[in-house]
Design a protein around this motif. Structure first.
Motif, PDB file in Angstrom:
ATOM      1  N   ILE A 120      -7.451 -59.666 -33.562  1.00 53.75           N
ATOM      2  CA  ILE A 120      -6.357 -60.497 -34.063  1.00 53.75           C
ATOM      3  C   ILE A 120      -6.933 -61.568 -34.987  1.00 53.75           C
ATOM      4  O   ILE A 120      -7.810 -62.345 -34.584  1.00 53.75           O
ATOM      5  CB  ILE A 120      -5.594 -61.159 -32.898  1.00 53.75           C
ATOM      6  N   ALA A 121      -6.446 -61.575 -36.214  1.00 57.36           N
ATOM      7  CA  ALA A 121      -6.969 -62.521 -37.202  1.00 57.36           C
ATOM      8  C   ALA A 121      -6.397 -63.920 -36.995  1.00 57.36           C
ATOM      9  O   ALA A 121      -7.107 -64.926 -37.060  1.00 57.36           O
ATOM     10  CB  ALA A 121      -6.677 -62.029 -38.615  1.00 57.36           C
ATOM     11  N   ASP A 122      -5.096 -63.989 -36.744  1.00 59.42           N
ATOM     12  CA  ASP A 122      -4.426 -65.294 -36.629  1.00 59.42           C
ATOM     13  C   ASP A 122      -3.950 -65.477 -35.195  1.00 59.42           C
ATOM     14  O   ASP A 122      -2.979 -64.848 -34.759  1.00 59.42           O
ATOM     15  CB  ASP A 122      -3.238 -65.366 -37.599  1.00 59.42           C
ATOM     16  N   ARG A 123      -4.642 -66.320 -34.448  1.00 60.02           N
ATOM     17  CA  ARG A 123      -4.265 -66.569 -33.065  1.00 60.02           C
ATOM     18  C   ARG A 123      -3.412 -67.838 -32.915  1.00 60.02           C
ATOM     19  O   ARG A 123      -3.219 -68.323 -31.801  1.00 60.02           O
ATOM     20  CB  ARG A 123      -5.522 -66.672 -32.194  1.00 60.02           C
ATOM     21  N   ARG A 124      -2.930 -68.347 -34.032  1.00 57.91           N
ATOM     22  CA  ARG A 124      -2.070 -69.524 -33.956  1.00 57.91           C
ATOM     23  C   ARG A 124      -0.634 -69.125 -33.676  1.00 57.91           C
ATOM     24  O   ARG A 124       0.215 -69.977 -33.411  1.00 57.91           O
ATOM     25  CB  ARG A 124      -2.146 -70.317 -35.261  1.00 57.91           C
ATOM     26  N   ARG A 125      -0.371 -67.821 -33.723  1.00 57.51           N
ATOM     27  CA  ARG A 125       0.964 -67.306 -33.474  1.00 57.51           C
ATOM     28  C   ARG A 125       0.879 -66.255 -32.380  1.00 57.51           C
ATOM     29  O   ARG A 125      -0.177 -65.653 -32.160  1.00 57.51           O
ATOM     30  CB  ARG A 125       1.560 -66.691 -34.742  1.00 57.51           C
ATOM     31  N   PRO A 126       1.943 -66.018 -31.654  1.00 59.64           N
ATOM     32  CA  PRO A 126       1.928 -64.964 -30.635  1.00 59.64           C
ATOM     33  C   PRO A 126       1.602 -63.618 -31.273  1.00 59.64           C
ATOM     34  O   PRO A 126       1.929 -63.367 -32.437  1.00 59.64           O
ATOM     35  CB  PRO A 126       3.357 -64.993 -30.078  1.00 59.64           C
ATOM     36  N   TRP A 127       0.986 -62.761 -30.527  1.00 58.64           N
ATOM     37  CA  TRP A 127       0.623 -61.450 -31.057  1.00 58.64           C
ATOM     38  C   TRP A 127       0.774 -60.393 -29.972  1.00 58.64           C
ATOM     39  O   TRP A 127       0.862 -60.689 -28.780  1.00 58.64           O
ATOM     40  CB  TRP A 127      -0.805 -61.465 -31.590  1.00 58.64           C
TER      41      TRP A 127
END
Length: 244
Positions: A120-127
């Motif tokens: 996951i590249a962007d962990r600032r948002r739910p994934w």
């Protein structure tokens, strides 16, 4: 001439010593009593030697062994490199996996495992996380067909497992699902080889999500598309490991 001391010996038999030829009793036909045990021992010894030779021939030639499963697949040294999942990459929109593999060799069973986790590249948002596992077992002595169905139903210790037959893959193939599992498991039996491809997903994220949607609001995967991708990738795995 026999002297008196000799006649009085406890080992002397006067009747036998002076018995006339016509008084000697008839003996039963066959070898003398002293040789009968020798013949019996020789016969038993010959039988044992023959049995040992026969066992040696069976061990070398394999004749007389229980039927062993037919194996027409090889175990890759690097499971992740040989058993790729391009169709699942498209469905899961994965650009890069964090992967690791291992193999175990045994005279009776060779097995391999590859585990892939979506990076996951962007962990600032739910994934939505994706974990894909590929397993291969080569049973060299015992036919796995006898327990394939049972193990398929009880795979991963899940309850209320739904089993759906899949055509066109090996001798037998089943797709497994369960309410307790957000994923699918595809198992394939072909001779002594057992393939398993599992896909597990979950939603997660790092709190707090001040301006982000709740992880529970992330859309569910299209499981019909996921199952189709699993079947497509399994076809590639069978081809990649089949002996030429």
């Amino acid at each position: 001439m026999i002297s008196e001391p000799e006649l009085s010996s406890p080992y002397a038999d006067p009747d036998r010593a002076y018995r006339r030829p016509e008084e000697v009793p008839d003996l039963p036909p066959g070898p003398p009593p002293g040789l009968r045990g020798v013949r019996v021992r020789w016969a038993l010894g010959g039988a044992l030697v023959s049995a040992a030779l026969a066992a040696g021939v069976l061990a070398v030639t394999g004749v007389g062994r229980e039927d062993r499963p037919d194996l027409s697949y090889v175990l890759p040294h690097d499971m992740c490199e040989r058993l790729t999942v391009p169709a699942l990459e498209r469905v899961s929109q994965t650009r890069k996996w964090s992967a690791g593999s291992r193999t175990d060799e045994d005279p009776a069973l060779a097995s391999g495992l590859c585990t892939r986790d979506k990076e996951i590249a962007d962990r600032r948002r739910p994934w939505r996380s994706w974990t894909v596992e590929t397993r291969l077992e080569l049973h060299r002595r015992v036919d796995p067909a006898t327990e394939f169905r049972a193990r398929a139903v009880t795979a991963r210790g899940l309850e209320h497992v739904t089993e759906e037959a899949v055509s066109g893959l090996g001798q037998q193939a089943v797709m497994l699902s369960s309410p307790a599992m957000e994923g699918r498991i595809l198992r394939v039996l072909d001779g002594g080889a057992v393939f398993e491809l599992s896909v597990l997903t979950s939603t997660t994220g790092e709190a707090p999500f001040l301006f982000s949607p709740d992880p529970a609001d992330l859309p569910e995967p299209d499981w019909t598309a996921v199952q189709a991708a699993m079947i497509e990738d399994m076809q590639g795995m069978l081809a990649a490991t089949h002996e030429k």
